[in-house]
Scaffold this motif. Sequence first.
Motif, PDB file in Angstrom:
ATOM      1  N   GLN A 196       0.605  -1.334  -0.182  1.00 40.30           N
ATOM      2  CA  GLN A 196       0.214   0.510  -0.009  1.00 40.30           C
ATOM      3  C   GLN A 196       0.269   1.471  -0.363  1.00 40.30           C
ATOM      4  N   ALA A 197       2.402   0.850   0.660  1.00 41.67           N
ATOM      5  CA  ALA A 197       2.946   2.652   0.520  1.00 41.67           C
ATOM      6  C   ALA A 197       3.182   2.879  -0.848  1.00 41.67           C
ATOM      7  N   THR A 198       3.815   3.714  -1.032  1.00 49.63           N
ATOM      8  CA  THR A 198       4.588   4.768  -1.509  1.00 49.63           C
ATOM      9  C   THR A 198       5.927   5.001  -1.759  1.00 49.63           C
ATOM     10  N   LEU A 199       5.933   4.872  -0.648  1.00 45.86           N
ATOM     11  CA  LEU A 199       7.237   5.411  -0.115  1.00 45.86           C
ATOM     12  C   LEU A 199       7.607   4.376   1.051  1.00 45.86           C
ATOM     13  N   VAL A 200       8.794   3.891   1.145  1.00 44.92           N
ATOM     14  CA  VAL A 200       8.802   2.840   2.608  1.00 44.92           C
ATOM     15  C   VAL A 200      10.658   3.624   3.109  1.00 44.92           C
ATOM     16  N   VAL A 201      10.672   4.273   4.096  1.00 48.07           N
ATOM     17  CA  VAL A 201      11.482   5.170   5.053  1.00 48.07           C
ATOM     18  C   VAL A 201      11.738   3.913   6.267  1.00 48.07           C
ATOM     19  N   THR A 202      13.086   3.762   5.874  1.00 49.18           N
ATOM     20  CA  THR A 202      14.019   2.824   7.422  1.00 49.18           C
ATOM     21  C   THR A 202      14.657   4.151   8.171  1.00 49.18           C
ATOM     22  N   LYS A 215      11.968  -1.236  -4.851  1.00 46.32           N
ATOM     23  CA  LYS A 215      11.225   0.333  -5.552  1.00 46.32           C
ATOM     24  C   LYS A 215      11.428   1.208  -4.698  1.00 46.32           C
ATOM     25  N   LYS A 216      10.442   1.222  -3.710  1.00 44.52           N
ATOM     26  CA  LYS A 216       9.861   2.084  -2.836  1.00 44.52           C
ATOM     27  C   LYS A 216      11.058   3.034  -1.148  1.00 44.52           C
ATOM     28  N   LEU A 217      12.329   1.538  -1.758  1.00 42.26           N
ATOM     29  CA  LEU A 217      12.690   2.257  -0.552  1.00 42.26           C
ATOM     30  C   LEU A 217      13.728   2.988  -0.703  1.00 42.26           C
ATOM     31  N   VAL A 218      13.862   3.800   0.811  1.00 43.86           N
ATOM     32  CA  VAL A 218      14.526   5.199   1.157  1.00 43.86           C
ATOM     33  C   VAL A 218      15.323   4.896   3.067  1.00 43.86           C
ATOM     34  N   ASP A 219      16.572   4.688   3.095  1.00 43.96           N
ATOM     35  CA  ASP A 219      17.251   5.279   4.132  1.00 43.96           C
ATOM     36  C   ASP A 219      17.150   6.203   4.808  1.00 43.96           C
ATOM     37  N   TRP A 220      16.922   6.596   5.888  1.00 44.14           N
ATOM     38  CA  TRP A 220      17.397   7.624   6.614  1.00 44.14           C
ATOM     39  C   TRP A 220      18.530   7.450   7.561  1.00 44.14           C
ATOM     40  N   LYS A 221      19.117   6.466   7.808  1.00 40.38           N
ATOM     41  CA  LYS A 221      20.007   6.176   8.392  1.00 40.38           C
ATOM     42  C   LYS A 221      20.618   6.967   9.705  1.00 40.38           C
TER      43      LYS A 221
END
Length: 109
Positions: free
Chosen positions: A52-58, A77-83
Motif C-alpha cells: 500500500q505504500a508509495t514510499l518506505v522509509v527506514t 522500488k520504494k525504499l529510502v534509508d535515512w540512517k
Amino acid sequence: EAFAKRRGLKAASAGTVPATTVNPAVVQAMKEKGIDISSSTPKLLTPEMIDQATLVVTMGCSVEEVCPRPMLAKMQKKLVDWKIEDPKGKKPGEIRKIRDEIEGRVAVL
C-alpha cells in the motif's frame, strides 16, 4: 508517522522487530512538540503495508539483516534509508536531536 500526519500525509509507523511499548523518553520528546503518542503501540511491518505504500522509509536499522527476502524485494522500488540512530538508551538531548532530524526530513517529503 506523527510528523507526517501533522502535515496531512497518510503514514503508518511499523518495525521489523517492534518493541512492546513506545519508548517513554520518545513520548516525552514528542509531547514537547505538541504531539501526544502516549496511546500509540508499536506495530509489525507487514507485506500489505509495503504493498500500500508509495514510499518506505527506514531509519538505518540494517533492514537487510532483519527483513525476510520476499518483503525486502517488495520494498526495493520504494525504499529510502535515512540512517537515523535508534533513540533507545539515549539521553533526552540526543533523543531531541533525533526527533528534530526526523521532523526535518518529513518536512522535505
